[in-house]
Design a protein around this motif. Sequence first.
Motif, mmCIF file in Angstrom:
data_model
loop_
_atom_site.group_PDB
_atom_site.id
_atom_site.type_symbol
_atom_site.label_atom_id
_atom_site.label_comp_id
_atom_site.label_asym_id
_atom_site.label_seq_id
_atom_site.Cartn_x
_atom_site.Cartn_y
_atom_site.Cartn_z
ATOM 1 N N UNK A 41 107.033 2.447 72.608
ATOM 2 C CA UNK A 41 107.986 1.344 72.516
ATOM 3 C C UNK A 41 107.230 0.082 72.111
ATOM 4 N N UNK A 42 107.787 -0.680 71.204
ATOM 5 C CA UNK A 42 107.139 -1.906 70.750
ATOM 6 C C UNK A 42 108.065 -3.092 71.009
ATOM 7 N N UNK A 159 103.421 -4.846 73.664
ATOM 8 C CA UNK A 159 104.220 -6.069 73.784
ATOM 9 C C UNK A 159 103.444 -7.226 73.180
ATOM 10 N N UNK A 160 104.135 -8.021 72.363
ATOM 11 C CA UNK A 160 103.557 -9.204 71.729
ATOM 12 C C UNK A 160 104.466 -10.385 72.010
ATOM 13 N N UNK A 161 103.879 -11.546 72.322
ATOM 14 C CA UNK A 161 104.641 -12.774 72.561
ATOM 15 C C UNK A 161 104.278 -13.787 71.487
ATOM 16 N N UNK A 171 96.229 -8.166 80.744
ATOM 17 C CA UNK A 171 95.328 -8.869 79.840
ATOM 18 C C UNK A 171 95.523 -8.349 78.419
ATOM 19 N N UNK A 172 95.785 -9.226 77.448
ATOM 20 C CA UNK A 172 95.988 -8.754 76.075
ATOM 21 C C UNK A 172 94.670 -8.351 75.433
ATOM 22 N N UNK A 179 98.983 -3.785 75.997
ATOM 23 C CA UNK A 179 99.178 -2.334 75.930
ATOM 24 C C UNK A 179 99.507 -1.838 77.338
ATOM 25 N N UNK A 180 100.745 -1.377 77.485
ATOM 26 C CA UNK A 180 101.308 -1.131 78.804
ATOM 27 C C UNK A 180 101.590 0.342 79.026
ATOM 28 N N UNK A 181 101.544 0.720 80.295
ATOM 29 C CA UNK A 181 101.998 2.028 80.729
ATOM 30 C C UNK A 181 103.441 1.904 81.215
ATOM 31 N N UNK A 182 104.063 3.045 81.442
ATOM 32 C CA UNK A 182 105.438 3.021 81.906
ATOM 33 C C UNK A 182 105.610 2.255 83.199
ATOM 34 N N UNK A 183 104.655 2.413 84.127
ATOM 35 C CA UNK A 183 104.775 1.729 85.415
ATOM 36 C C UNK A 183 104.723 0.215 85.262
ATOM 37 N N UNK A 184 104.042 -0.265 84.210
ATOM 38 C CA UNK A 184 103.996 -1.710 83.986
ATOM 39 C C UNK A 184 105.385 -2.262 83.660
ATOM 40 N N UNK A 185 106.226 -1.454 83.025
ATOM 41 C CA UNK A 185 107.581 -1.900 82.713
ATOM 42 C C UNK A 185 108.457 -1.914 83.966
#
Length: 475
Positions: A41-42, A159-161, A171-172, A179-185
């Motif tokens: 997902x982006x 994810x980009x802001x 931390x980007x 760069x995230x894992x599912x749990x981060x969402x």
Amino acid sequence: MSPSRPGFPLVALAALCWALCSCVPSAGVRPLPSREEPRALRYHVTYVRAPQHALEVGVLLGGEGAPRDFLFTQPGGVDRVLAFGEDGSERELPVRSDGGVLVPPRTRSVRYRYPLEASPRGRHAGFFTGMGEGDAWHVAGRAWLVRPRTVTPELRAELVVDGVEALLPWEPDARGVYRLRGDDLVNSGFHGFGGRRCTVRLPGGEVEVAVLGRMSLMDDAALCAWLEQSAREVLTVRRSFPYPRVTVRLVAVPGSEEPVPFGMVLWSSPPSISLLVGQDAAPASFTRDWVAVHELLHLAHPPILPRVAWLSEGLATYYTELARARSGRQTPERAWMELVAGFARARRAVGSRTMHDVVTRGDSYLGTYWTGALVALHLDVALRRATGNTRCLDDVLERLAESGPVATFDDFGAAVDAIAGRPLFWKVLWRHLDRPALAAQAPLLEALGVESSPDGVRLGDGHDNPLRDSLMAPR
């Protein structure tokens, strides 16, 4: 969450979690540009200033097999999204009352707008849904960040802001991509957009700080120095800072002279902390603050799952007074006075109810926090008695942290027994659970030589005076 001194607005804070606002996607939005099929997902987040401060969010789905059932964990901020099909079609989808939204098959991307200034009801209600001014905003990720309803361990997201400097829990990379894992969402923590920055560096880790809003009497350097002092007090309990990196948002509250009206830690990975700070608070008042160190002390042990509120809040409440005494910010006498006063408030609140009844029903925050603090004190003293004052509750937290990123209630009990060298945890706990809450306070304080006096407390003679003195001594 920070426990209360008298006057803590419990009902108002309970309402914070589900404060509502509404949102309509911006007119004229277009599908995200076509690109090669993504493997994750982006999310592309754009901070916009007009017609109101908002986050415009586009999510590029992962092609065939991508999730279709999405969820706003805390619903109410977005009431519709736009879905764009692979054939260029556009469809408006409602967000259900539970926060769910189901996208059609062959959807390539979705877009929506989340307003940051939706004027939520209730004191500090925007702590989760959006509060701030100008280009400095605070919001919980669970309010604005849509995520798949079902999250698998394999799920990945990028994810980009754009349009503003963000302080998110993660931390980007060098390109600014999170760069995230599912749990981060799912456990997305607190987020800050805009404001000013400083970094507190400590043995073992650092704290990235966003100052969101204007202060009348405190400049940023003074705010960050105060937060550094609070963070260093964690080192009176742990040998090094518990995490390599955590983030803290300081959110100015207009019209408030209280240094820190409220604070909370969310267990994102790594944890994220947000503190409300009184815009008109005097610099001297921050030296008396206890909320910041309380929230930071939650980091002194891994999250205990399933959550046991009396244990996690009790540990932080107990150590709030010890840490401030160990650092020299308050005297041992003052620390004991705060503990005894907290126990007294809790006893008035719960009456003759047992600890088991108080913590099971969970209808008294004073009972939950301060019965937990008394058990923590009892465990600390019992560990010191069992080991000739060579081991203590600090060692339990160190052992627990070494066992992994999360812990269970049984893990905590096992760590107590391991440090004691014999079964101890349940022996102590059973002396509290089936008795009137806080009844064990009197004999414990008597043995420690902590006596009530007209001026608060007096440190007199007791069998365990050496243990009492070591509790508050610098590490």
